[in-house]
Design a protein around this motif. Structure first.
Motif, short mmCIF file in Angstrom:
data_model
loop_
_atom_site.label_atom_id
_atom_site.label_comp_id
_atom_site.label_asym_id
_atom_site.label_seq_id
_atom_site.Cartn_x
_atom_site.Cartn_y
_atom_site.Cartn_z
N ARG A 144 33.05 25.26 -32.09
CA ARG A 144 33.79 25.28 -30.83
C ARG A 144 35.27 25.56 -31.04
O ARG A 144 35.91 26.24 -30.24
CB ARG A 144 33.60 23.94 -30.12
CG ARG A 144 32.15 23.65 -29.70
CD ARG A 144 32.05 22.32 -28.99
NE ARG A 144 30.67 22.05 -28.59
CZ ARG A 144 30.29 20.94 -27.95
NH1 ARG A 144 31.18 19.99 -27.66
NH2 ARG A 144 29.02 20.77 -27.62
N GLU A 145 35.82 25.04 -32.14
CA GLU A 145 37.23 25.25 -32.44
C GLU A 145 37.38 26.36 -33.47
O GLU A 145 36.60 26.45 -34.42
CB GLU A 145 37.86 23.96 -32.95
CG GLU A 145 37.80 22.81 -31.95
CD GLU A 145 38.45 21.56 -32.50
OE1 GLU A 145 38.90 21.61 -33.68
OE2 GLU A 145 38.51 20.55 -31.78
N SER A 172 40.90 29.16 -44.39
CA SER A 172 40.28 27.90 -44.80
C SER A 172 38.86 28.14 -45.28
O SER A 172 38.25 29.19 -45.03
CB SER A 172 40.27 26.91 -43.64
OG SER A 172 39.44 27.39 -42.58
N LEU A 173 38.31 27.12 -45.97
CA LEU A 173 36.93 27.21 -46.45
C LEU A 173 35.96 27.26 -45.27
O LEU A 173 34.93 27.93 -45.34
CB LEU A 173 36.62 26.02 -47.35
CG LEU A 173 35.24 26.00 -48.01
CD1 LEU A 173 35.05 27.22 -48.90
CD2 LEU A 173 35.06 24.72 -48.83
N GLN A 174 36.28 26.56 -44.20
CA GLN A 174 35.42 26.57 -43.01
C GLN A 174 35.33 27.97 -42.42
O GLN A 174 34.25 28.41 -42.00
CB GLN A 174 35.97 25.61 -41.96
CG GLN A 174 35.13 25.54 -40.69
CD GLN A 174 35.72 24.62 -39.65
OE1 GLN A 174 36.76 24.00 -39.87
NE2 GLN A 174 35.08 24.55 -38.50
N GLU A 175 36.44 28.69 -42.41
CA GLU A 175 36.42 30.07 -41.89
C GLU A 175 35.54 30.97 -42.76
O GLU A 175 34.76 31.78 -42.26
CB GLU A 175 37.84 30.63 -41.83
CG GLU A 175 37.88 32.06 -41.27
CD GLU A 175 39.21 32.74 -41.54
OE1 GLU A 175 39.61 33.58 -40.73
OE2 GLU A 175 39.82 32.44 -42.59
#
Length: 341
Positions: free
Chosen positions: A228-229, A235-238
């Motif tokens: 959602r965000e 970043s590693l999340q990206e």
């Protein structure tokens, strides 16, 4: 035999073994601990000096260690596969596989397990020469077992198999199976209380094969869902979300712990038009001792562990679809009406 099959077969024989047969005999100068660089499990109580490994961030059923924080018993604690240091001499103590199963009817999902491994014993051949003889071994569940409860199977050849499950939704479970080398190195005559491990203490070519029971099916892991965000740039999340988007059409039905995992649809051992030499080598002892029916059940399981890369990734299609009448003009220059002078 295709060139790719021959290359894969030679790679498996060279880095994993065995090279000849399930009962192969290697000369003394070819110590298996030096010949094979993957698929080797050291004893669980080996010293850190021998192991040269650290505790890694191994996935435990996808839930994290906190889910088991209230349970302090050693018997019921999940087995975390230790990730070796990036060192060619590092070796793990265990391997495992995780998957998701669900029952097609209002019954408990069940599975059957076949675990195989081998040891190389140092002995003398009839000519009096020192050799390493491969001794295969296996364990098969005598009957389908329910995945609703955790289970620890008693040791066979000092090898322990542990099954852990977590309920995800109605009659759907995530299951993890671990195989651990429990060979004892206790030596009362040693100052440290333990001895250094030898070739005969190591487990070679371990493998876990899983067949789903009647009215039980294998489910894919979670498909891609954008967060959602918006993740922070770089970043590693990206990066993870980007990879999940790219491979969103390649669903995974199993995941390996300190190894890879394959399933029936992509298993290189599945039947093909021509003779497939990528056979289940340790299936011969299974067929000899348990019969052809058990061998057929696990020769092409629903999922299994794998150490050698074997799944080909096809190149992306870059041609335009035939339905498109006109090929787009790929020009990086902006239109003249948008050029600012």
């Amino acid at each position: 035999m295709s060139v790719r099959t021959e290359l894969l077969l030679n790679l498996r024989q060279e880095v994993l073994g065995p090279r000849e047969s399930c009962y192969e005999v290697l000369p003394s100068q070819q110590d298996p601990r030096n010949e094979f660089i993957t698929g080797v499990l050291i004893p669980r109580d080996a010293s850190d000096e021998d192991a040269k490994e650290i505790e890694g961030e191994a996935e435990i059923l996808g839930t994290g260690m906190d889910d088991y924080g209230e349970d302090e018993s050693d018997q019921d604690s999940p087995i975390a596969a230790a990730a070796p240091v990036l060192d060619p001499k590092s070796q793990p103590r265990s391997l495992g596989i995780s998957f998701i199963v669900s029952a097609t009817k209002e019954i408990e999902p069940t599975i059957e397990i076949c675990a195989t491994w081998a040891r190389y014993r140092s002995e003398r051949n009839p000519q009096g020469n020192q050799v390493f003889k491969r001794i295969p071994n296996f364990y098969i569940t005598p009957e389908p077992i329910s995945v609703t409860n955790n289970l620890t199977i008693s040791e066979t050849d000092q090898v322990k198999i542990t099954i852990r499950s977590v309920l995800r939704s109605n009659n759907t479970y995530k299951v993890s199976i671990y195989l651990v080398n429990e060979t004892s190195l206790i030596d009362p005559l040693s100052e440290s209380g333990k001895r250094r491990f030898e070739t005969g203490d190591l487990i070679f070519q371990p493998q876990i094969r899983v067949a789903t029971g009647e009215n039980t099916k294998l489910l894919p892991f979670d498909s891609f869902q954008a967060s959602r965000e918006t993740p922070e740039l770089g970043s590693l999340q990206e990066e993870d979300e980007s990879l999940e988007l790219i491979y969103r059409e390649y669903l995974a039905y199993a995941r390996g712990h300190l190894c890879a995992a394959v399933w029936k649809e992509i298993d290189p051992e599945r039947p093909c038009r021509e003779e497939n030499l990528l056979q289940w080598i340790d299936g011969f002892p299974v067929q000899f001792k348990c019969g052809k029916q058990q061998w057929q059940k696990f020769s092409l399981p629903d999922c299994r562990t794998e150490y050698v890369p074997c799944y080909p990734i096809e190149s992306p299609a870059i041609d335009w679809e035939s339905e498109i009448e006109q090929t787009p003009d790929l020009n990086t220059a902006p239109p003249l009406d948008q050029v600012v002078f």
